[in-house]
Scaffold this motif. Structure first.
Motif, PDB file in Angstrom:
ATOM      1  N   ARG A 220      23.652   5.317  15.678  1.00 38.16           N
ATOM      2  CA  ARG A 220      24.666   4.612  14.884  1.00 38.16           C
ATOM      3  C   ARG A 220      24.150   4.180  13.521  1.00 38.16           C
ATOM      4  O   ARG A 220      24.850   4.261  12.535  1.00 38.16           O
ATOM      5  N   GLY A 221      22.929   3.679  13.510  1.00 36.60           N
ATOM      6  CA  GLY A 221      22.385   3.169  12.261  1.00 36.60           C
ATOM      7  C   GLY A 221      23.142   1.939  11.799  1.00 36.60           C
ATOM      8  O   GLY A 221      23.854   1.297  12.583  1.00 36.60           O
ATOM      9  N   GLY A 222      22.986   1.603  10.539  1.00 37.37           N
ATOM     10  CA  GLY A 222      23.762   0.538   9.928  1.00 37.37           C
ATOM     11  C   GLY A 222      23.511  -0.831  10.557  1.00 37.37           C
ATOM     12  O   GLY A 222      22.397  -1.158  10.966  1.00 37.37           O
ATOM     13  N   LEU A 223      24.576  -1.595  10.651  1.00 33.33           N
ATOM     14  CA  LEU A 223      24.479  -2.981  11.076  1.00 33.33           C
ATOM     15  C   LEU A 223      23.983  -3.111  12.516  1.00 33.33           C
ATOM     16  O   LEU A 223      23.172  -3.975  12.848  1.00 33.33           O
TER      17      LEU A 223
ATOM     18  N   ASP B 116      22.110  -1.025  14.192  1.00 39.25           N
ATOM     19  CA  ASP B 116      20.675  -0.741  14.194  1.00 39.25           C
ATOM     20  C   ASP B 116      19.904  -1.987  13.774  1.00 39.25           C
ATOM     21  O   ASP B 116      18.969  -2.419  14.443  1.00 39.25           O
ATOM     22  N   GLU B 117      20.356  -2.562  12.672  1.00 37.15           N
ATOM     23  CA  GLU B 117      19.690  -3.748  12.129  1.00 37.15           C
ATOM     24  C   GLU B 117      19.669  -4.869  13.164  1.00 37.15           C
ATOM     25  O   GLU B 117      18.630  -5.473  13.454  1.00 37.15           O
ATOM     26  N   ALA B 118      20.827  -5.116  13.780  1.00 39.49           N
ATOM     27  CA  ALA B 118      20.939  -6.216  14.741  1.00 39.49           C
ATOM     28  C   ALA B 118      20.025  -5.981  15.943  1.00 39.49           C
ATOM     29  O   ALA B 118      19.300  -6.885  16.378  1.00 39.49           O
ATOM     30  N   LEU B 119      20.047  -4.749  16.458  1.00 41.69           N
ATOM     31  CA  LEU B 119      19.228  -4.454  17.630  1.00 41.69           C
ATOM     32  C   LEU B 119      17.742  -4.593  17.320  1.00 41.69           C
ATOM     33  O   LEU B 119      16.968  -5.120  18.115  1.00 41.69           O
ATOM     34  N   MET B 120      17.366  -4.134  16.128  1.00 43.58           N
ATOM     35  CA  MET B 120      15.958  -4.230  15.783  1.00 43.58           C
ATOM     36  C   MET B 120      15.518  -5.669  15.536  1.00 43.58           C
ATOM     37  O   MET B 120      14.394  -6.048  15.827  1.00 43.58           O
ATOM     38  N   ARG B 121      16.434  -6.496  15.032  1.00 41.94           N
ATOM     39  CA  ARG B 121      16.091  -7.917  14.851  1.00 41.94           C
ATOM     40  C   ARG B 121      15.897  -8.587  16.209  1.00 41.94           C
ATOM     41  O   ARG B 121      15.016  -9.399  16.421  1.00 41.94           O
ATOM     42  N   LEU B 122      16.745  -8.181  17.174  1.00 40.26           N
ATOM     43  CA  LEU B 122      16.623  -8.695  18.530  1.00 40.26           C
ATOM     44  C   LEU B 122      15.253  -8.319  19.101  1.00 40.26           C
ATOM     45  O   LEU B 122      14.580  -9.096  19.759  1.00 40.26           O
ATOM     46  N   ASN B 123      14.881  -7.070  18.790  1.00 36.59           N
ATOM     47  CA  ASN B 123      13.557  -6.598  19.174  1.00 36.59           C
ATOM     48  C   ASN B 123      12.458  -7.480  18.598  1.00 36.59           C
ATOM     49  O   ASN B 123      11.529  -7.872  19.287  1.00 36.59           O
ATOM     50  N   ASP B 124      12.592  -7.744  17.289  1.00 37.97           N
ATOM     51  CA  ASP B 124      11.604  -8.599  16.625  1.00 37.97           C
ATOM     52  C   ASP B 124      11.495  -9.929  17.329  1.00 37.97           C
ATOM     53  O   ASP B 124      10.412 -10.486  17.495  1.00 37.97           O
ATOM     54  N   LEU B 125      12.650 -10.441  17.757  1.00 37.34           N
ATOM     55  CA  LEU B 125      12.676 -11.747  18.398  1.00 37.34           C
ATOM     56  C   LEU B 125      11.814 -11.724  19.661  1.00 37.34           C
ATOM     57  O   LEU B 125      10.977 -12.596  19.876  1.00 37.34           O
ATOM     58  N   VAL B 126      12.025 -10.697  20.501  1.00 36.68           N
ATOM     59  CA  VAL B 126      11.232 -10.620  21.732  1.00 36.68           C
ATOM     60  C   VAL B 126       9.759 -10.410  21.404  1.00 36.68           C
ATOM     61  O   VAL B 126       8.871 -11.014  22.009  1.00 36.68           O
ATOM     62  N   PHE B 127       9.495  -9.566  20.386  1.00 38.70           N
ATOM     63  CA  PHE B 127       8.112  -9.306  19.994  1.00 38.70           C
ATOM     64  C   PHE B 127       7.399 -10.570  19.506  1.00 38.70           C
ATOM     65  O   PHE B 127       6.193 -10.690  19.616  1.00 38.70           O
ATOM     66  N   ALA B 128       8.179 -11.485  18.961  1.00 46.37           N
ATOM     67  CA  ALA B 128       7.562 -12.678  18.382  1.00 46.37           C
ATOM     68  C   ALA B 128       6.959 -13.579  19.455  1.00 46.37           C
ATOM     69  O   ALA B 128       6.101 -14.395  19.175  1.00 46.37           O
ATOM     70  N   PHE B 129       7.418 -13.420  20.701  1.00 45.57           N
ATOM     71  CA  PHE B 129       6.863 -14.257  21.768  1.00 45.57           C
ATOM     72  C   PHE B 129       5.599 -13.619  22.320  1.00 45.57           C
ATOM     73  O   PHE B 129       5.625 -12.469  22.735  1.00 45.57           O
ATOM     74  N   PRO B 130       4.502 -14.364  22.288  1.00 44.78           N
ATOM     75  CA  PRO B 130       3.277 -13.817  22.872  1.00 44.78           C
ATOM     76  C   PRO B 130       3.567 -13.457  24.337  1.00 44.78           C
ATOM     77  O   PRO B 130       3.944 -14.324  25.121  1.00 44.78           O
TER      78      PRO B 130
ATOM     79  N   VAL C 133       0.814  -1.205   0.000  1.00 41.74           N
ATOM     80  CA  VAL C 133       0.000   0.000   0.000  1.00 41.74           C
ATOM     81  C   VAL C 133       0.849   1.256   0.000  1.00 41.74           C
ATOM     82  O   VAL C 133       0.484   2.267  -0.566  1.00 41.74           O
ATOM     83  N   ASP C 134       1.974   1.196   0.689  1.00 38.02           N
ATOM     84  CA  ASP C 134       2.760   2.418   0.882  1.00 38.02           C
ATOM     85  C   ASP C 134       4.152   2.263   0.287  1.00 38.02           C
ATOM     86  O   ASP C 134       5.063   1.770   0.946  1.00 38.02           O
ATOM     87  N   PRO C 135       4.336   2.684  -0.955  1.00 40.58           N
ATOM     88  CA  PRO C 135       5.611   2.459  -1.646  1.00 40.58           C
ATOM     89  C   PRO C 135       6.776   3.166  -0.965  1.00 40.58           C
ATOM     90  O   PRO C 135       7.920   2.757  -1.118  1.00 40.58           O
ATOM     91  N   ARG C 136       6.503   4.216  -0.192  1.00 39.38           N
ATOM     92  CA  ARG C 136       7.588   4.936   0.454  1.00 39.38           C
ATOM     93  C   ARG C 136       8.405   4.008   1.353  1.00 39.38           C
ATOM     94  O   ARG C 136       9.614   4.096   1.446  1.00 39.38           O
ATOM     95  N   LEU C 137       7.679   3.108   2.025  1.00 40.52           N
ATOM     96  CA  LEU C 137       8.342   2.187   2.932  1.00 40.52           C
ATOM     97  C   LEU C 137       9.380   1.336   2.207  1.00 40.52           C
ATOM     98  O   LEU C 137      10.457   1.065   2.701  1.00 40.52           O
ATOM     99  N   ARG C 138       8.972   0.931   1.001  1.00 38.56           N
ATOM    100  CA  ARG C 138       9.851   0.059   0.230  1.00 38.56           C
ATOM    101  C   ARG C 138      11.154   0.762  -0.128  1.00 38.56           C
ATOM    102  O   ARG C 138      12.229   0.232   0.017  1.00 38.56           O
ATOM    103  N   SER C 139      11.000   2.028  -0.605  1.00 40.28           N
ATOM    104  CA  SER C 139      12.193   2.717  -1.069  1.00 40.28           C
ATOM    105  C   SER C 139      13.146   3.033   0.077  1.00 40.28           C
ATOM    106  O   SER C 139      14.346   3.109  -0.103  1.00 40.28           O
ATOM    107  N   ARG C 140      12.571   3.212   1.293  1.00 37.98           N
ATOM    108  CA  ARG C 140      13.432   3.586   2.395  1.00 37.98           C
ATOM    109  C   ARG C 140      14.323   2.413   2.826  1.00 37.98           C
ATOM    110  O   ARG C 140      15.388   2.603   3.362  1.00 37.98           O
ATOM    111  N   GLU C 141      13.862   1.243   2.619  1.00 37.32           N
ATOM    112  CA  GLU C 141      14.625   0.088   3.109  1.00 37.32           C
ATOM    113  C   GLU C 141      15.858  -0.143   2.255  1.00 37.32           C
ATOM    114  O   GLU C 141      15.803  -0.053   1.056  1.00 37.32           O
TER     115      GLU C 141
END
Lengths: 492, 315, 289
Positions: free
Chosen positions: C113-116, C118-132, B307-315
Motif C-alpha cells: 500500500r505504501g503511503g500513510l 505504511d508510515e503508520a505501521l512502521m511507526r507502530l513498529n518503532d514503538l515496539v522496538f523502543a522497548f528494551p 553519511v548516506d545522502p541517498r537515504l535523505r532524498s528517498r524520504e
C-alpha cells in the motif's frame, strides 16, 4: 626443593602470626535477605527493619533476649500493682539519643502515645491496645495503666514496634534513624547496604564492633559465593538449601537453631472439596514429612503435627496422627466421592521452603490423584490474593509469630476455618492465667486442629545461621526476627 | 536535510508519548495493592485505606497519567512508595552502577571484537578466520548469566581475585568499585563481542568487494594497506550502528546480570520494584530506558543520513 | 541489507548437493535434528520418570545410571534436559510463529500500500522496538504472572516488528521488478501479487530470520525462566535448572554444566543452520566466503 618449601612455609607462618598479633578485627559485613522499605521500626511490619535496627540502634523499655526471655532495657526495673493493671518503670539515667538529646520519661510517654494514637501507622497497634494511660511521674519514672491485666504486656513492650523514639527525630527516623542503642546509623546505600557505627556515648556496655554493614543479599544463590569469597562474614538467616555447600568447610560455623515458625500447607477450608474433612485428612496422609523436610530444609526442620512449636512446654507430638500412607489417602478420597482425583492450585510465596516444598508436595499429592497447578507469587500478590481475598486452594507459608495458635479462631482468617469447640478453648485460654491450666488448654487446642486436619502441618522452620568460625555473639535461635549484634566480636 | 531532521524529531517525540501511555496503562492493571504490602499482614482495612489516599492511589486514571507525565517533563519522577524518597534520587544512585557497567562492557566488547573482525577479514578463508568465527559462533550462543556463573566460581570463589558480587560503591575508591564491576562486564561483553566481531568482518568483506577496492588492488596496493586505508573506514558505519543498538541493549540487558551479581543497578531496582509493587519506580525506569533507546535510534538515523545522502532524498 | 535476487530455477538435487557440502548447514542441521529428536522422544520415553521425586537420590554425580547426574530432588538430569528441550522449542517456535503470523502480513501490507498506512505501521513498529525487549518481557511476565504462555507472548510480541521490517524491506525490493509490473499490467490485484510473487521471493529471507529469532527465543526463554518467570514446575526448563543449580554449584556442578551446555549447543546449531541456509541460497553472501 624441600628447602625452598620450608622457607616458604616459615615465611607464611611468620606473616600469619604477625597479623594475629594485631588487634582483633572490629568490622563486620552481615548479609540480610531483604532490604527494609525504610528504617523506622515503629511504622512498618517488614521484618527487615528489625533485622537491622532492633537492639542495635533502637531500644525499648524491655527487650527480648536470645532465648525469648524478657530482659530490662531502657527500664532499669519495674513494679506491678497487685491488680496487675499498673506498671511503674524506673528508667536508666544519663541516656542520650544519637543526636545528643537526652532520653527521659517524656520520650517514653511520647513513644507509647504515638504508637497507640488513632492515626498511628504502627503495624502492631494491638500490642498497645490494653494501655489506658501513660503518665510521667518524674524524669526517670513512668507509670503505665492498663484497661485490664495482660500477662504478655512486658513481652509486648520488647517488640521492635515498641521501641522508644524522640519527638525531635520521630518524623525523620524512616530515613535517618535516631535511637539510644550502642550503634548509630551512618549510611544507607539504597539497594546495596546499610552501615552502622559504634556510638561513642552509649549508656550501657559498649559494643565490640566499630562498624557493621548490613548487606542485602537476596538469595542463597548469591549468598554462597559471597560467603565463600569472604565478602560477607555472617548470614544469621541463611536459606537451608544453601547449607550443603558450606558444611564441612572449617572456615565457617553452621548453627541450626529454632524459630517460632510453623510451616504449613494452608488449606482453604471453605472451598470445595476442601470443606470435606476426609479430603483434608487424605492430604495429610499423602504428605511425606521426611521427604519434604529433606528437600525443602536440607533435612533441618523438625516435623510437627499441629500448630505449636516443639520447643514449647505445651507441645504435644501429634505427628503420628496422619502417618504417610498413600493407600489410606486414596481410600479417604474414594469415600469422599473423589476416586478419580481432582485438580487444584498451589500458590507459593518466594521463600525457598515454599518453592521447594511446593514441588515435593505437588509430586506427593499427584500420587494420590490430586493434580496441583503450581502458581508462584510475589509477597505482594500473596498478601492480596491469598491472605486478604482468600482466593486460593492451597498455599505454603511459615507462621513465624510466637504463640499464635489463636489465629485459627479468628472469624475472618485466611484458613476459612470455623469450629465453635476450638473457639471456646481459645476464649477460656484468654482469661486463664494459671500456667498448668493454660498448658492443658493449649494441648486441647492442638488436638482439635490435628483432628480437623485444618491444614497440612509440615515442620518447624529451622533458623540456619552461617558465619565465620572466628565470630561469636550472634543469636543461635530466633525468638523474634532480629540481628542483635551488640555482643558480637571477633576471636582469634 | 532540515525537513528530514524535523520529521525524525517529531516521530521520536510521538513514539515517546505513545510509549509513556503504554507503560502507564500496563502498570495500572498490575494486581496487588502497594498500600497493603507496605503495612503488612496485620494492618487493618482502615489503615490501608488511609495510606492509599495519602499516596494518591484513589485519584482518577487520566488525572494520575497527566500528573505523572507532566512531572516527567521537568524531571520530577514522583516519590517511591516503598523507599519514600524521590524516584530521581533512586535512579541517580542506581544509574552510577548501571551506566558505567554498560560502558565498560561496551568498551570491552569493542576492544575484543574489532581486532578479531579485522583479523578474520584479512585472513578470509584461512584457518585463523575459521577458528575466530567458530569462537564467535559459540560466543553468540552462550547465555550471559550462565557464563557469569562460571566466572564467579572461577575468579571469585576459587581464585578469590575479585568479589563474588555486590558493589563496593564509588565512595570506596575507584579500584574496589571497578573490581566489583569486572566480572559482570565480562559476562555482558562476551556475547556482544561475538556479535560485533561477526558484523565487523561482514562489513569489511562487503566493502572489500566494492569496485573501487578492486581497482586499488588491481593497481598493486597491498591487501593489508587496502584493508586499513579504505575498507575499515567505510565499514565503520554498520559497526557503529550495531554498537549504538548494543549500548541500548546493554543498558536494559543488565537486568539479569545485575541479579546474578546482586549489583544495585537500574535492572535490580526494576525487579525489586515489581516485586514490591512500587509502580512509580517501574514506570519511571522503563520510561527512561525507552527514552534512551529512542534517542540512540534517532542518533543512528541521523548519522546515517549524514553519511548516506541517498537515504535523505528517498524520504 | 543484502537481498537475494529472484530465485533461480535450480534443480532440487543440486540444492541438496550444495546443502550437504556446506559445513555450517550440515552441522547445524545435525544439531537441530538431535535436539528436536530428544524433545520428541521425551513424549514417549525418558531414562527416568522425573515427575516422581526421589529425595534420597539427590545430587548424585554423573554415573552409568545417571549420565548427567541427578538434581536436588533426585531427578535424572538427562531426562530433565530432554523434557526441557520440549519446553524451549515450544516457546521459541510459537514465539516465532506469532512474530511471523502478525509481522509478515503487516510488512507485506505496508510495502504493497505504501503511503500513510505504511508510515503508520512502521511507526507502530518503532514503538515496539523502543522497548528494551528483555526488560519488557520481564515486566509482562511479572505482571501477568509467570508461566510458559506469558513467556511465549512476551517474546512473541518483540518478534513482530522484526519480521515486519524484514518482510517490508524484502517486498519493497521486489515490487519494482519487471515481472511484477507485468503481473500488474495483466490486471492482478495487490493481494494476488503478494501471495503469488512476493511471498515466494522473500520466503528464504524469512527462513533465515526465522532461525535467528528461534535461537534468540531459546536464549530469551532461558533468561526468563532463570529469574523464575518462565515455565513453572513440574515442567522442567533449562533456565530454571540453571537457577536451581546456582546454590549448589560447589557440591553439584553437573547441575549447572549440562543444562548450560544444552542451551549453548542448541543455539549454536540453530545459528549455524541459519548461516548455512543464507549461504546456500544467497549468491552474494557465498561469493564473500
Amino acid at each position: 626443593m624441600t628447602l625452598w618449601k620450608s622457607v616458604l612455609a616459615a615465611a607464611v607462618l611468620a606473616l600469619a602470626s604477625g597479623s594475629a598479633a594485631l588487634a582483633a578485627r572490629t568490622d563486620l559485613v552481615l548479609g540480610i535477605p531483604l532490604e527494609p522499605p525504610h528504617l523506622d521500626p515503629t511504622a512498618g511490619a517488614a521484618a527487615a527493619i528489625d533485622e537491622v535496627l532492633y537492639a542495635n540502634v533502637f531500644e525499648g523499655l524491655t527487650r527480648i533476649g536470645p532465648n525469648g526471655e524478657v530482659l530490662p532495657d531502657l527500664a532499669e526495673s519495674w513494679t506491678i500493682s497487685d491488680d496487675g493493671k499498673v506498671y511503674t518503670f524506673k528508667l536508666h539515667t544519663g541516656v542520650k539519643f544519637h543526636d545528643g538529646t537526652d532520653f527521659d520519661a517524656n520520650d517514653v510517654k511520647f513513644s507509647l502515645d504515638r504508637a497507640r494514637a488513632p492515626d498511628s501507622v504502627n503495624a502492631q497497634k494491638g500490642l498497645f491496645a490494653a494501655i489506658d494511660s501513660v503518665d510521667v511521674v518524674d524524669p526517670a519514672t513512668v507509670k503505665v495503666t492498663l484497661k485490664n491485666p495482660q500477662g504478655s504486656f512486658l513481652y509486648n513492650l520488647g517488640w521492635g514496634d515498641a521501641v522508644i523514639v524522640a519527638p525531635e527525630s520521630a518524623d525523620t527516623n524512616k530515613e535517618k534513624p535516631i535511637g539510644t542503642g550502642p550503634f548509630k546509623f551512618q549510611n544507607w546505600a539504597k539497594g546495596s547496604s546499610i552501615t552502622l557505627v559504634k556510638s561513642d556515648n552509649y549508656w550501657g556496655q559498649p559494643a565490640y564492633l566499630d562498624k557493621a554493614e548490613f548487606r542485602i543479599v537476596p538469595d542463597a544463590a548469591a549468598a554462597v559465593p559471597a560467603l565463600l569469597s569472604g565478602d560477607v562474614q555472617a548470614f544469621p538467616f541463611f536459606q537451608p538449601d544453601g547449607v550443603a555447600q558450606i558444611e564441612g568447610d572449617p572456615r565457617f560455623k553452621v548453627v541450626v537453631g529454632s524459630t517460632e515458625g510453623e510451616t504449613l500447607l494452608s488449606i482453604n477450608n471453605k472451598k470445595p472439596p476442601f470443606d470435606q474433612l476426609k479430603v483434608r485428612q487424605a492430604i495429610s496422609y499423602a504428605l511425606d514429612r521426611k521427604a519434604i523436610i529433606d528437600g525443602a530444609s536440607n533435612g533441618l526442620g523438625v516435623p510437627i503435627g499441629s500448630h505449636q512449636s516443639p520447643a514449647s512446654k505445651a507441645y504435644i507430638d501429634l505427628t503420628g496422627e496422619y502417618p504417610h500412607d498413600v493407600a489410606k489417602a486414596k481410600e479417604l478420597l474414594k469415600e469422599a466421592g473423589l476416586e478419580n482425583g481432582f485438580k487444584a492450585t498451589l500458590k507459593l510465596p518466594p521463600p525457598s521452603y515454599a518453592r521447594l516444598g511446593g514441588e515435593i508436595i505437588a509430586s506427593e499429592l499427584r500420587e494420590v490423584g490430586i493434580d496441583l497447578e503450581i502458581i508462584p507469587v510475589e509477597w505482594a500478590q500473596w498478601l492480596d490474593q491469598v491472605f486478604t481475598k482468600k482466593d486460593y486452594d492451597l498455599t505454603i507459608v511459615s507462621h513465624t509469630e510466637p504463640n499464635d495458635i489463636a489465629i485459627y479462631s479468628r472469624p475472618d482468617y485466611y484458613f476459612n476455618y470455623q469450629n465453635p469447640k476450638f473457639n471456646e478453648v481459645i476464649k477460656e485460654l484468654d482469661v486463664t492465667s494459671d500456667e498448668a491450666k493454660r498448658i492443658e488448654l493449649l494441648k486441647q487446642a492442638q488436638k482439635i486442629l490435628a483432628d480437623d486436619a485444618v491444614v497440612g502441618f509440615l515442620f518447624e522452620l529451622p533458623k540456619v545461621g552461617v558465619w565465620d568460625a572466628k565470630l561469636s555473639g550472634l543469636w543461635e535461635n530466633a525468638p523474634i526476627q532480629a540481628n542483635d549484634i551488640t555482643k558480637v566480636k571477633w576471636n582469634d | 536535510m532540515t525537513a528530514y531532521l524535523l520529521k525524525r524529531l517529531v516521530i521520536a517525540a510521538i513514539t515517546l508519548v505513545l510509549a509513556s501511555m503504554v507503560v502507564f496503562a500496563v502498570l495500572e492493571i498490575v494486581p496487588g495493592d502497594p498500600a497493603r504490602l507496605m503495612l503488612g499482614m496485620n494492618a487493618s482495612a482502615e489503615q490501608v485505606e488511609l495510606l492509599r489516599s495519602q499516596l494518591g492511589l484513589n485519584d482518577p486514571l487520566a488525572l494520575r497519567y497527566l500528573h505523572w507525565a507532566g512531572g516527567l517533563l521537568h524531571l520530577d519522577f514522583g516519590r517511591s512508595y516503598t523507599y519514600s524518597v524521590p524516584v530521581l534520587d533512586l535512579v541517580r544512585e542506581r544509574g552510577v552502577v548501571s551506566l558505567p557497567l554498560a560502558l565498560i562492557a561496551l568498551a570491552l566488547s569493542t576492544v575484543i571484537a574489532i581486532p578479531v573482525g579485522l583479523y578474520s577479514a584479512s585472513r578470509r578463508g584461512h584457518a585463523g578466520d575459521a577458528v575466530a568465527m567458530g569462537a564467535a559462533q559459540v560466543g553468540v550462543a552462550v547465555p550471559n548469566f550462565w557464563f557469569a556463573l562460571l566466572l564467579i566460581y572461577c575468579f571469585a570463589v576459587w581464585l578469590r581475585w575479585v568479589p563474588a558480587g555486590g558493589f563496593a560503591g564509588w565512595g570506596a575508591g575507584i579500584w574496589p568499585a571497578l573490581k566489583s564491576l569486572i566480572l559482570p562486564a565480562i559476562a555482558l561483553a562476551l556475547p556482544q563481542a561475538a556479535i560485533l566481531a561477526r558484523v565487523t568482518r561482514q562489513a569489511l568483506l562487503e566493502v572489500l568487494s566494492e569496485d573501487y577496492i578492486r581497482t586499488a588492488r588491481a593497481k598493486g596496493m597491498p591487501y593489508r594497506a587496502v584493508l586499513w586505508r579504505h575498507a575499515l573506514r567505510n565499514a565503520l558505519i554498520p559497526v557503529l550502528t550495531i554498537m549504538g543498538l548494543q549500548f541500548a541493549f546493554l543498558l536494559a540487558g543488565t537486568v539479569i546480570i545485575e541479579n546474578v551479581f546482586y549489583l544495585p543497578g537500574l535492572g535490580r531496582l526494576v525487579i525489586q520494584a515489581i516485586a514490591q509493587r512500587d509502580l512509580i519506580v517501574v514506570e519511571s525506569v522503563v520510561m527512561l530506558l525507552v527514552a534512551a533507546v529512542i534517542a540512540i535510534n534517532l542518533i543512528v538515523d541521523l548519522s546515517y543520513a549524514v553519511v548516506d545522502p541517498r537515504l535523505r532524498s528517498r524520504e | 541489507m543484502t537481498l537475494h535476487t529472484d530465485v533461480p530455477e535450480e534443480r532440487l538435487t543440486d540444492l541438496i548437493g550444495k546443502a550437504l557440502a556446506n559445513r555450517s548447514f550440515f552441522v547445524g542441521l545435525l544439531i537441530a535434528l538431535a535436539v528436536a529428536g530428544a524433545a520428541l522422544l521425551s513424549f514417549v520415553w525418558t531414562p527416568y520418570d522425573v515427575a516422581r521425586l526421589v529425595i534420597s537420590d539427590k545430587q548424585q554425580a554423573p554415573s552409568w545410571a545417571h549420565w548427567f547426574g541427578t538434581d536436588h530432588f533426585g531427578r535424572d538430569i538427562l531426562s530433565m534436559i530432554m523434557l526441557g528441550a520440549r519446553n524451549s522449542i515450544a516457546v521459541a517456535l510459537v514465539a516465532v510463529g506469532i512474530g511471523m503470523g502478525i509481522g509478515v502480513p503487516l510488512g507485506c501490507l505496508a510495502a504493497a500500500r505504501g503511503g500513510l498506512l505504511d508510515e503508520a505501521l512502521m511507526r507502530l513498529n518503532d514503538l515496539v522496538f523502543a522497548f528494551p525487549a528483555l526488560l519488557s518481557a520481564i515486566m509482562i511476565t511479572a505482571i501477568f504472572g509467570p508461566g510458559a504462555v506469558n513467556a511465549i507472548i512476551a517474546i512473541g510480541i518483540f518478534n513482530v516488528p522484526v519480521f515486519a521490517r524484514v518482510a517490508r524491506a524484502g517486498a519493497l525490493s521486489i515490487w519494482p521488478r519487471e515481472f511484477i509490473l507485468a503481473a500488474r499490467a495483466a490486471g492482478k490485484g495487490q493481494t494476488a501479487i503478494t501471495l503469488e510473487h512476493i511471498l515466494p521471493n522473500i520466503a528464504t529471507l524469512l527462513m533465515v530470520q526465522g532461525t535467528i529469532q528461534f535461537a534468540l527465543g531459546i536464549l530469551a526463554e532461558a533468561g526468563l525462566s532463570y529469574i523464575g518467570l518462565g515455565a513453572q514446575p513440574p515442567m522442567p526448563s533449562w533456565g530454571r535448572m540453571l537457577f536451581e543449580a546456582q546454590t549448589r554449584m560447589a557440591v553439584a556442578p553437573w547441575m549447572a554444566i549440562f543444562p548450560g551446555m544444552a542451551i549453548v549447543v542448541t543455539v549454536l546449531g540453530l545459528n549455524l543452520l541459519g548461516d548455512g541456509i543464507a549461504d546456500i541460497i544467497d549468491p552474494k553472501a557465498r561469493r564473500q566466503r
